[in-house]
Design an enzyme around this catalytic site. Structure first.
Site, PDB file in Angstrom:
ATOM      1  N   GLU A   1     -23.612   3.417   0.938  1.00  0.00           N
ATOM      2  CA  GLU A   1     -24.992   2.974   1.102  1.00  0.00           C
ATOM      3  C   GLU A   1     -25.032   1.475   0.796  1.00  0.00           C
ATOM      4  OE1 GLU A   1     -26.929   7.176  -0.480  1.00  0.00           O
ATOM      5  OE2 GLU A   1     -26.322   5.606  -1.889  1.00  0.00           O
TER       6      GLU A   1
ATOM      7  N   GLU B   1       0.838  -1.197   0.000  1.00  0.00           N
ATOM      8  CA  GLU B   1       0.000   0.000   0.000  1.00  0.00           C
ATOM      9  C   GLU B   1       0.877   1.252   0.000  1.00  0.00           C
ATOM     10  OE1 GLU B   1      -2.435   3.118   0.287  1.00  0.00           O
ATOM     11  OE2 GLU B   1      -3.085   1.106  -0.300  1.00  0.00           O
TER      12      GLU B   1
ATOM     13  N   SER C   1      -8.005   4.464  -8.937  1.00  0.00           N
ATOM     14  CA  SER C   1      -8.418   4.827  -7.578  1.00  0.00           C
ATOM     15  C   SER C   1      -9.365   6.013  -7.634  1.00  0.00           C
ATOM     16  CB  SER C   1      -7.203   5.190  -6.723  1.00  0.00           C
ATOM     17  OG  SER C   1      -7.593   5.800  -5.506  1.00  0.00           O
TER      18      SER C   1
ATOM     19  N   TYR D   1     -27.277   0.289 -12.813  1.00  0.00           N
ATOM     20  CA  TYR D   1     -27.885   0.610 -11.523  1.00  0.00           C
ATOM     21  C   TYR D   1     -29.380   0.321 -11.542  1.00  0.00           C
ATOM     22  CZ  TYR D   1     -24.123   2.760  -8.814  1.00  0.00           C
ATOM     23  OH  TYR D   1     -22.999   2.975  -8.054  1.00  0.00           O
TER      24      TYR D   1
ATOM     25  N   TYR E   1     -26.233  -7.552  -1.207  1.00  0.00           N
ATOM     26  CA  TYR E   1     -24.801  -7.511  -1.496  1.00  0.00           C
ATOM     27  C   TYR E   1     -24.244  -8.902  -1.158  1.00  0.00           C
ATOM     28  CZ  TYR E   1     -24.318  -2.434  -2.242  1.00  0.00           C
ATOM     29  OH  TYR E   1     -24.380  -1.157  -2.755  1.00  0.00           O
TER      30      TYR E   1
ATOM     31  N   SER F   1     -16.221  -4.159  -5.350  1.00  0.00           N
ATOM     32  CA  SER F   1     -14.833  -4.438  -4.970  1.00  0.00           C
ATOM     33  C   SER F   1     -14.681  -5.852  -4.424  1.00  0.00           C
ATOM     34  CB  SER F   1     -14.355  -3.426  -3.925  1.00  0.00           C
ATOM     35  OG  SER F   1     -14.172  -2.146  -4.492  1.00  0.00           O
TER      36      SER F   1
END
Length: 565
Positions: free
Chosen positions: A77, A51, A286, A195, A82, A502
């Site tokens: 949110e 990192e 990023s 979405y 998920y 992710s």
């Protein structure tokens, strides 16, 4: 994940001879490390996370103190479906109750205190605007329906404003949408389509943010810290302040193999030589790279230099077309930037203001604003939220933490006659308080506040218009030991700018490179559920009869499907 797929994997042959290097310390890398241990049976000491900053967590941050001010660059949110995220956190112990998991704590909290906004839109300096419906006309419904049915390849790089009738951009639905997801008019309509079909089950509650879930504390304390501590207990190596600059990749016909990792640590260049047995995971791109902070008396600067994460992806992308096109996403920061600011309130009348607007006591520990409050007539398009308090573990009882952001950082304010990006923390909150209707008490209130602004050049770069191939596949064709993670890897049907995306990339990468006999859970298939489609259609029409509704009702009368319409 169906129960038939929810198995304990067999240990891959030769896993003890493999090492894994995860470039980037965001949630995607942390999740990949967890799956390497849990399902890949890799020893934690053979996993290294590289990192470039001094802290893990990436965009999921949260730090500070009541004296100097708290800071969160953004929030997350969450929702029930998920599938990858909740799979991950179903195995991570809670910090507050080690006998329970993060998922169990999160579920109990949100079932006991379900989210609902009582003040979604403001205008006219503190007056509630009508948010009872999406406010769509027949032409808007038709265009949304056609978007739902369209193929991504046919839409190409079309933007939202190119696709829709101009009047759509003035509807309640667009106010809800753009402020909730941070969409700009010039962003990709393909991402909007994703979405729509991914979260269609939430459309009936969109005006009140029903079905949206939030953690107890900020995202770092609630989600990153427990995961980091678990990985630490498994002896995963955290190599901080280490910037990876390039990879050596041997390309031989249909095979691509990473052979070395180039990095800079403490000002010195180093090389890690990797073998065909080793695994390399790269978070390419990023959203929060080059973020800069200001304070009450200083505006944050806009850093236009190419950040290390983007430079790394550019260097990798030069080696093969299958590694994507980073310039599509990082090439125009004036279309991907916006600014947020965190407000720390101590013994402040802001508590009374929030109570008046929402009908809720902000010190109750319950949902306060129920998500963001968006100010329709703000030139900066300001939104503000107050999540459950305390928002930080060490936050005193007389302190509140609010978060606000504006999508139009280059616009002149309505009360503070400056561009948002040129404003100090005091000026930013002055503009916000004006729009919240407390002009007369503004000077007194500001004395009780500490405001830390944050400028983020790439915060919505993942929404920039793109076509197939601009994002690399999680595991590119022919890759033997390289995978891409995070918001700029391609995952069919799922939505960027989410924790789920992710974590799904991490799960996909580990399962694919280790050839595990276990499937990644499918994206929640709302677009195939006729019940969800019917409820969404009724919501779009806001109580108006659906086309052909009378005929359909007659056909379904006295059948098991009678209640569908």
């Amino acid at each position: 994940m169906g129960n038939f797929q929810n198995i304990n994997t067999l240990k891959p042959e030769g896993i003890e001879n493999k090492k894994a290097y995860l470039i980037g310390g965001g949630v995607a890398s942390l999740a990949a490390a967890e799956y390497l241990i849990r399902d890949g049976h890799m020893d934690g000491k053979n996993i290294t996370i590289l990192e470039e900053t001094h802290i893990l967590g990436g965009a999921m941050d949260g730090c500070g103190n009541p004296k100097d001010g708290y800071i969160v660059r953004g929030g997350r949110e969450m929702e029930e479906h998920y599938e990858c995220c909740w799979d991950l956190y179903s195995k991570i112990p809670s910090l507050e109750n080690p006998n329970r998991t993060v998922l169990e704590d999160f579920r109990d909290l949100n079932l006991g205190d379900p989210n609902e906004s009582t003040c979604r839109l403001l205008h006219n300096c503190g007056e509630k605007a009508d948010f009872s419906s999406l406010g769509l006309s027949d032409i808007h419904v038709k265009q949304l329906t056609m978007l739902f049915l369209a193929k991504e390849e046919d839409l190409g790089a079309t933007t939202v404003e190119q696709y829709f009738h101009p009047s759509f951009l003035e509807t309640n639905m667009w106010w809800f949408w753009r402020s909730m997801f941070a969409f700009e008019n010039w962003h990709s309509v393909v991402e909007m389509k994703r979405y729509m079909q991914r979260f269609m089950h939430l459309l009936p509650g969109m005006n009140r943010l029903k079905g949206i879930m939030f953690p107890k504390y900020n995202q770092y304390d609630t989600m990153i810290l427990p995961l980091k501590n678990w990985l630490h207990s498994k002896n995963v190596v955290f190599d901080l302040n280490t910037q990876v600059t390039d990879l050596d990749i041997h390309i031989d016909k249909d095979k691509k193999t990473v052979t070395a990792i180039h990095l800079s640590r403490n000002g010195k260049d180093e090389i890690i030589h990797t073998t065909a047995d080793d695994l390399v995971f790269v978070t390419n791109g990023s959203m929060t790279e080059n973020s800069t902070l200001g304070n009450m008396h200083k505006a944050p600067e806009l850093n236009r230099e190419m950040g290390g994460c983007w430079s790394l992806w550019k260097n990798i992308a030069k080696k093969d077309p299958s590694f994507g096109k980073p310039e599509v996403f990082c090439g125009d920061i004036d279309k991907s930037k916006w600014e947020s600011f965190t407000i720390t309130c101590t013994d402040s009348k802001v508590a009374d203001l929030l109570k008046d607007l929402t009908g809720r006591d902000p010190y109750s520990g319950k949902c306060v604003t129920g998500g963001i409050i968006t100010i329709k007539d703000s030139s900066w398009l300001l939104s503000v939220t107050c999540n459950r308090q305390p928002h930080f573990v060490d936050q005193p009882k007389n302190v509140l933490v609010l978060w606000a952001y504006g999508l139009f950082a280059d616009n002149i304010g309505d009360f503070v006659k400056k561009r948002m990006c040129d404003c100090t923390g005091e000026e930013l909150v002055t503009e916000l308080l004006y729009h919240m209707g407390v002009k007369d008490d503004m000077e007194e209130i500001i004395k009780t506040l500490n405001v830390i602004p944050c400028m983020m050049p790439y915060i919505t770069s993942q929404f920039m218009p793109r076509v197939k191939g601009d994002r690399p596949d999680v595991v590119p064709t022919g890759s033997t030991n390289l995978a891409f993670l995070g918001q700029f890897a391609e995952i069919e049907d799922d939505c960027v700018f989410t924790v789920e995306y992710s974590i799904r990339s991490a799960m996909t990468a580990v399962y694919t490179l280790l050839n595990l006999d276990k499937k990644v859970p499918e994206v929640y298939p709302t677009k195939y559920d006729i019940r969800v489609l019917a409820a969404a259609a009724k919501t779009l029409y806001s109580g108006r009869p659906l086309p052909g509704e009378i005929v359909v009702r007659k056909l379904l009368k006295d059948t098991t499907l009678e209640d569908l319409i």
